[in-house]
Scaffold this active site. Structure first.
Site, PDB file in Angstrom:
ATOM      1  N   PRO A  25       1.341  -1.316   0.095  1.00 48.78           N
ATOM      2  CA  PRO A  25      -0.266   0.314  -0.155  1.00 48.78           C
ATOM      3  C   PRO A  25       0.948   1.216  -0.263  1.00 48.78           C
ATOM      4  O   PRO A  25       1.713   1.099   0.764  1.00 48.78           O
ATOM      5  CB  PRO A  25      -0.508  -0.212   1.282  1.00 48.78           C
ATOM      6  N   ASP A  75      -1.977   2.959   2.464  1.00 47.86           N
ATOM      7  CA  ASP A  75      -1.660   3.265   3.116  1.00 47.86           C
ATOM      8  C   ASP A  75      -2.383   4.950   4.135  1.00 47.86           C
ATOM      9  O   ASP A  75      -1.398   4.954   3.001  1.00 47.86           O
ATOM     10  CB  ASP A  75      -0.313   2.753   4.127  1.00 47.86           C
ATOM     11  N   TRP A 100       4.083   0.587  10.130  1.00 51.98           N
ATOM     12  CA  TRP A 100       4.966  -0.505   9.749  1.00 51.98           C
ATOM     13  C   TRP A 100       4.168  -1.932   9.954  1.00 51.98           C
ATOM     14  O   TRP A 100       4.012  -2.635   9.243  1.00 51.98           O
ATOM     15  CB  TRP A 100       5.762  -0.246   9.289  1.00 51.98           C
ATOM     16  N   GLN A 155      12.705  -1.554   0.220  1.00 54.64           N
ATOM     17  CA  GLN A 155      11.173  -2.095   1.014  1.00 54.64           C
ATOM     18  C   GLN A 155      11.856  -3.365   1.825  1.00 54.64           C
ATOM     19  O   GLN A 155      11.384  -4.354   2.360  1.00 54.64           O
ATOM     20  CB  GLN A 155      10.551  -2.360  -0.046  1.00 54.64           C
ATOM     21  N   TRP A 194       9.084  -3.136   3.972  1.00 52.83           N
ATOM     22  CA  TRP A 194       7.429  -3.776   3.464  1.00 52.83           C
ATOM     23  C   TRP A 194       7.682  -5.025   3.856  1.00 52.83           C
ATOM     24  O   TRP A 194       7.168  -6.208   4.244  1.00 52.83           O
ATOM     25  CB  TRP A 194       6.541  -3.491   2.233  1.00 52.83           C
TER      26      TRP A 194
END
Length: 1230
Positions: free
Chosen positions: A57, A96, A539, A575, A579
């Site tokens: 996101p 997000d 996160w 990321q 993520w």
């Protein structure tokens, strides 16, 4: 573009020469939207096996950049391909919505400086402001993402602020808490004073910058050693008021020296003496010892603020630890335990602090000193550095100060320096999970794999406990309810559980809704439990998305478990510690399972200068400007066919996107256009308009049994590509697939179509034509399916037109190429031997082209002989089997094959590349250059065979040496030689009259074809081409060139006619006057002026009498506003006699009202040649008169409209006369 659903063959057969790719993409997008093509695609695949994809996101508080477009394109390609493989793919977009990006914008907008400002306005009002801007750019995101060709569902999205999403996060947290994986503690963490919140380590690693900071050397006076001082060094003077210890390396050598200037004794590392003292004369060495011997020696604190606390625990003493290094400072590090991770660890190990100790942290949430530090209270820590240094100088503790340039972490959101600060936080235990994380990671497949093995693997090995709480407002509240004394704790895992325990049922889980909810204590008489203040780090929310987007486990439990882990995810390499990491931590903690199977990590897209793209610097073009200029397909293919798909960086250059149009899309479009043009020709000429072409797969297969070698080759190449494509896409290696796809387009357009032009055009008969049309159709039709995931717009455009040539009812779901399945390779058609033979032929042709370029001899001019030399006779046989193509492509009369290089006196000479070798070898270059030049023929061959040159113990790559092929005089002729290190090719460049004349004829063909193209004619248009050389005059050599060209145009007329597919005849004024002129142009052909006129083949209806057109020049205006164009008959109707010049003038005066005005009359013929009118006779018929007061007709003539018919409408009478029904033009006489 018409709606493809309604396209008919008649709409598509006349293909425009030019295509506006962005405009056609807009048309395709409109059709997708109107016909709901994406939605129907998802409906068609319902019930098929599921392919699960997670979309990371983004925040909608900013607009998409190239990194988003790149990641989105990778995801779109993979999910489109999965559909083509027979899977059903749910493509949900995610947002997000919580955390710093939103709060930071609100803080800037409302000028909020810290928690006290939020307290004044209230959390309800603050979060309401946050909610307003969360989806600020949502519409723009949808527009941009959709315009970039990505198919993803925005309607069925997930947002981290949805109550059902937040409820799943509560459930996840409760699972972790119940497993004992959650604890509260204090940890030194990166802290953003601008955002008043701590950051996780992976956030802190996202934005390092080179900065200049103050550095100081401070003398700490020893308690038990007279006149002795420990020299400590730091780049954060603001931490010195909190000093609690200093640390040395137990194994390093330290010294005690007398400072000559101050007469004090200083202790520091021996290796750092040169840092503190400029010369050896400034100090006197007294002692040497290891660091261990300094352990537990006490010193006087530099500031008094925590002296009492220090005395209680015997602080302010020397500690030992091996983290101290000798590469900077003094070898003695100052420790403030709550402002550095190592400081905390070392002081904890020495017993100076405990995990439950009161924190020594005199800095508030906004980075200002508290009242504990009386001298600097209220000052921002970075601003206080200079005041602290002044204080130290006044007390005599400051030995030196300066500046140091080093890499320092900045807040990724506010772009302000971070500090390290002790923060009370809630943690998820990760350190003990390191082995499990590595084991789960080993179940995953990454492209490229080095990111997983190195970058990600190293991070997992050093995994630290994860601080998941933030003392903020706009986020998912941590669902812990506690009693005031902390004895009772309840973790809530659902809305239902909260209602059961509190009696309050809520439909929103943000702080303003739940902060005031109380849960009664289980102990009678005790006060109720209230929720703790922190919210989750965003996160944690995005790392929970596999579960939360499905509202697991409250809904979709079976569907989720059947499709977990995901088949695929993709994001940028940044990321790796973001993520990708949080997904793995949460999934491993819950199920000890990786959350995904396959991952593509893309690199960073940088500005053209290699710098980070910056809105402030404006160092990159706006993505949508690029899309509107070149199209989304071109941008997609440029990004995917670049180093970023291998997790490397790309320097974005707009010209790279432009080159995709030039090098890939236009040749591909032209191949499609060529096919349709020749289908029209085949239907019109070979089928005589009695039937239509349609692709017949059975017919094509039957014809393949006796197909030409070039048809077999391109189909073999196609099947090989399909096999390679399937293998590589299964392994997610987009970086190997795209170059092969673009190479295939090159092979199709620059080789197959070129080599087959005569067959496809029907010049070798209808049978060969239908075979080549079927092959070209099949290849283009397969290619749009292969390219569909990569270039969704252009493939849709071509597919919608190609599908019209499929047999009726032969194909399902013809509305879109994106409904089609990917073809499966048929290995029986793969002919590796023929692919090798054609590759050899292509090498010979490429070498020949290079040699022609060297001599600046265009391919239009034939040459007499080409000699191909190779030691292997089988290779020579393979080349011979394709000699017709070599002779045709290089325009050569004869091919000679040989395995004897010496017979032709070919020798090799080597020359170094001065630029590259000179830079690399520097001083050794001269010797190496001489040695390279001295190499003999056999030595050069030996070095080339081993793949590199070995010269004077230096390895020299092949590309750093130019190998020159020389021919001896014994060969005769005028030979040029070239090689690709496999085959050697010689070409006889000796000119002769016949070859030069044929070259001239081909030049004439080229000029005619360009003019037909300019007039937008297609090969089947019936036209006549007239040529005229009469305009040339002057010197003898010019006359000779004209005579030679005249001879060539006559002698080679049949060849020219066959090539241009039209009559090619000398200009005949009378004959040309009876035709409708389409275009006329004067062209230069080797210094000779050649006038070309193209006319329609049909006869025009012309007046029975001689006539001409008249126009007025700019300064002459007609009276009575009748118009400035007219037509006049030059003959009397009855007698057919020509009118006189005076009669003409009188008629002009009447037509235009030019009474009493003097003017000149000029004649312009169809070739735009101008002369003054002298007399009237039959030669004047059909020409144009320009009336002007000056001589400007000479300038006006090139722009004049010289037509083959009168300007004015007319009627021919049975008596043989003619009557104009309007005159001047537009003025009716009826």
């Amino acid at each position: 573009m018409s709606n493809p659903a309604k396209l008919k063959r008649s709409d598509v057969c006349r293909v425009p020469e030019n295509i506006n790719f962005p405009a056609e993409e807009e048309n395709v997008l409109r059709q997708w939207r109107d016909a709901k093509i994406f939605e129907k695609c998802s409906q068609l695949s319902k019930g098929k096996p599921k392919y699960t994809f997670y979309d990371g996101p983004p925040f909608a508080t900013g607009l998409p950049h190239y990194g988003h477009i790149l990641a989105g394109t990778i995801k779109d390609i993979v999910t489109r391909y999965a559909y083509q493989q027979g899977y059903h793919v749910d493509r949900r977009f995610g947002w997000d919505c919580h955390g710093l990006p939103v709060e930071f914008e609100i803080d800037k907008m409302l000028n909020i400086k810290g928690p006290e400002d939020v307290a004044k306005m209230g959390i309800t009002a603050y979060n309401a402001e946050c909610r307003k801007i969360v989806m600020r750019y949502a519409d723009e995101w949808e527009t941009i993402v959709t315009r970039c060709g990505r198919w993803i569902d925005f309607k069925n999205d997930y947002k981290t602020l949805y109550p059902w999403y937040m409820e799943s996060i509560w459930w996840i947290f409760k699972q972790l808490f119940d497993k004992g994986l959650v604890y509260q503690g204090v940890k030194v963490m990166p802290y953003s004073t601008a955002c008043t919140t701590s950051l996780s380590n992976f956030e802190a690693n996202q934005n390092y910058k080179e900065v200049v900071d103050p550095c100081v050397v401070v003398a700490l006076e020893a308690v038990t050693l007279p006149n002795t001082y420990f020299l400590v060094w730091t780049t954060t003077p603001w931490t010195l008021p909190s000093n609690f210890a200093c640390c040395v390396n137990p194994k390093m050598i330290y010294v005690k020296v007398r400072d000559v200037k101050s007469d004090r004794l200083f202790v520091l590392a021996e290796s750092r003496l040169s840092y503190v003292f400029k010369t050896e004369a400034e100090y006197e060495l007294k002692e040497k010892f290891v660091g261990q011997s300094l352990k537990d020696l006490h010193y006087k604190p530099p500031f008094p603020y925590f002296a009492k606390r220090g005395a209680e625990v015997k602080a302010h003493r020397v500690l030992v630890d091996e983290y101290v290094t000798e590469d900077s400072g003094t070898g003695i590090v100052h420790n403030a335990p709550y402002f550095g991770e190592d400081d905390y660890r070392v002081c904890l190990a020495a017993g100076l602090i405990t995990k439950s100790s009161d924190v020594i942290c005199p800095v508030d949430d906004s980075g200002r000193f508290t009242s504990e530090v009386t001298d600097f209270a209220g000052q921002y820590v970075k601003d206080a550095d200079k005041h602290i240094m002044a204080n130290l100088k006044a007390s005599g503790n400051l030995v030196s100060s300066g500046q140091v340039k080093h890499s320092y972490p900045f807040c990724w959101r506010s772009d302000t320096p971070l500090i390290y600060k002790a923060v009370p936080s809630w943690f998820v235990r990760v350190e003990h999970m390191s082995k499990n994380l590595l084991a789960c990671s080993s179940q995953t497949y990454w492209v490229p794999d080095f990111v997983k093995e190195k970058r990600f693997g190293n991070w997992l090995k050093e995994a630290r406990d994860w601080a998941i709480s933030r003392n903020r407002y706009w986020g998912t509240p941590i669902p812990i309810w506690r009693s005031p004394n902390g004895d009772e704790t309840i973790v809530i895992g659902s809305i239902k559980q909260l209602a059961e325990l509190s009696g309050v049922l809520v439909d929103d889980l943000h702080r303003e809704t739940i902060d005031d909810i109380e849960i009664p204590s289980a102990v009678p008489g005790n006060p109720p439990l209230r929720r703790i203040a922190p919210v989750f780090d965003c996160w944690f929310e995005s790392g929970s998305m596999p579960f939360a987007q499905q509202h697991f486990p409250f809904e979709n439990e079976r569907d989720f478990m059947n499709n977990f882990p995901a088949d695929f995810i993709a994001e940028g390499i940044d990321q790796t510690r973001g993520w990708f990491y949080t997904l793995l931590v949460i999934s491993t903690a819950l199920f000890n399972k990786a959350p995904f199977r396959n991952l593509i990590a893309s690199g960073l897209v940088l500005a053209a200068d290699g710098q980070k793209m910056s809105k402030r610097k404006k160092n990159y073009p706006d993505p949508m400007d690029v899309v509107h200029k070149y199209g989304a397909d071109a941008l997609r293919l440029y990004l995917i066919n670049s180093p970023v798909v291998r997790a490397e960086s790309l320097r974005f250059k707009e010209e790279g996107v432009r080159d995709i149009i030039k090098d890939v899309f236009l040749p591909w479009y032209n191949a499609y256009r060529f096919l349709l043009q020749n289908i029209v020709r085949y239907e019109k000429e070979d089928l005589q308009g009695k039937a239509q072409y349609s692709y017949d797969h059975v017919r094509h297969l039957q014809n393949m049994e006796h197909a030409s070698v070039i048809d077999v080759w391109i189909l073999s190449f196609k099947e090989s590509l399909l096999e390679f494509f399937a293998t590589e896409m299964k392994m997610y290696r987009l970086y190997t697939v795209v170059p092969r796809l673009t190479k295939f387009i090159d092979q199709l357009t620059n080789w197959y179509v070129r080599l087959n032009r005569r067959r496809i055009k029907g010049e070798l008969g209808a049978e060969q034509c239908i075979k080549s049309l079927d092959t070209l159709y099949d290849v283009l039709y397969t290619m749009v399916k292969m390219m569909a995931p990569f270039t969704p717009y252009l493939t849709e455009y071509i597919f919608q037109r190609l599908v019209l040539f499929q047999p009726p009812g032969g194909l399902e779901h013809t509305d879109s190429v994106h409904y089609q399945m990917m073809p499966v390779s048929q290995r029986k058609f793969i002919r590796s031997d023929i692919e090798r033979s054609v590759a050899l032929m292509q090498s010979v042709v490429e070498l020949g082209r290079v040699m022609r370029d060297r001599r600046t001899l265009p391919v239009k001019y034939p040459i007499s002989e080409i000699i191909v030399i190779h030691k292997d006779t089988q290779t020579l046989d393979e080349i011979k089997s394709l000699q017709d193509f070599i002779l045709s492509e290089l325009n050569v009369r004869k091919l000679t094959l040989s395995s004897d290089k010496e017979k032709y006196g070919v020798t090799l000479r080597a020359e170094p590349d001065h630029k590259s070798l000179g830079q690399r070898l520097k001083g050794n270059f001269k010797a190496v250059m001489a040695a390279i030049k001295a190499l003999k023929d056999d030595e050069i061959q030996q070095q080339v065979a081993q793949g590199y040159f070995s010269i004077l113990d230096q390895r020299i790559e092949l590309e750093e040496v130019r190998v020159i092929y020389c021919t001896s005089e014994k060969v005769g002729g005028n030979f040029e030689a070239h090689s690709d290190n496999e085959v050697l090719v010689l070409m006889d460049m000796t000119p002769n009259e016949e070859l030069l004349e044929e070259g001239l004829a081909r030049e004439a063909i080229n000029r005619v074809q360009k003019l037909k193209k300019k007039a937008q004619l297609i090969p089947t248009d019936p036209v006549i081409i007239y040529y005229d050389l009469s305009g040339n005059a002057g010197k003898k050599d010019a006359q000779a060139a004209q005579a030679q060209l005249q001879k060539v145009l006559v002698n080679y007329a049949p060849m020219i006619k066959g090539a241009v597919k039209s009559e090619f005849v000398p200009f005949d004024e009378k004959q040309a006057a009876s035709k409708r002129q389409i275009i006329s142009e004067l062209v230069d052909l080797k210094g000779v002026q050649l006038n070309l006129t193209i006319c329609s083949a049909e006869e025009l209806q012309l007046p029975s009498l001689a006539w001409l057109n008249v126009t007025l020049s700019g300064e002459l205006q007609p009276r009575f506003a009748k118009g400035n164009k007219a037509s006049i008959l030059l003959q009397h109707s009855a007698s057919k006699e020509y009118i006189t010049l005076d009669a003409l003038r009188r008629e002009l005066e009447v037509l235009f009202g030019l009474y009493g005005i003097s003017y000149n009359i000029y004649v312009v013929d169809q070739r735009k040649q101008v002369s003054e009118l002298q007399a009237i006779d039959k030669s004047l018929s059909g020409k144009l008169l320009i009336l002007t007061r000056g001589t400007d007709a000479l300038n006006q003539a090139p722009n004049s409209e010289v037509t083959s018919i009168p300007y004015s409408n007319f009627v021919n009478q049975p008596s043989g006369g003619t009557v104009f029904t309007e005159n001047p033009k537009g003025h009716s006489l009826l």
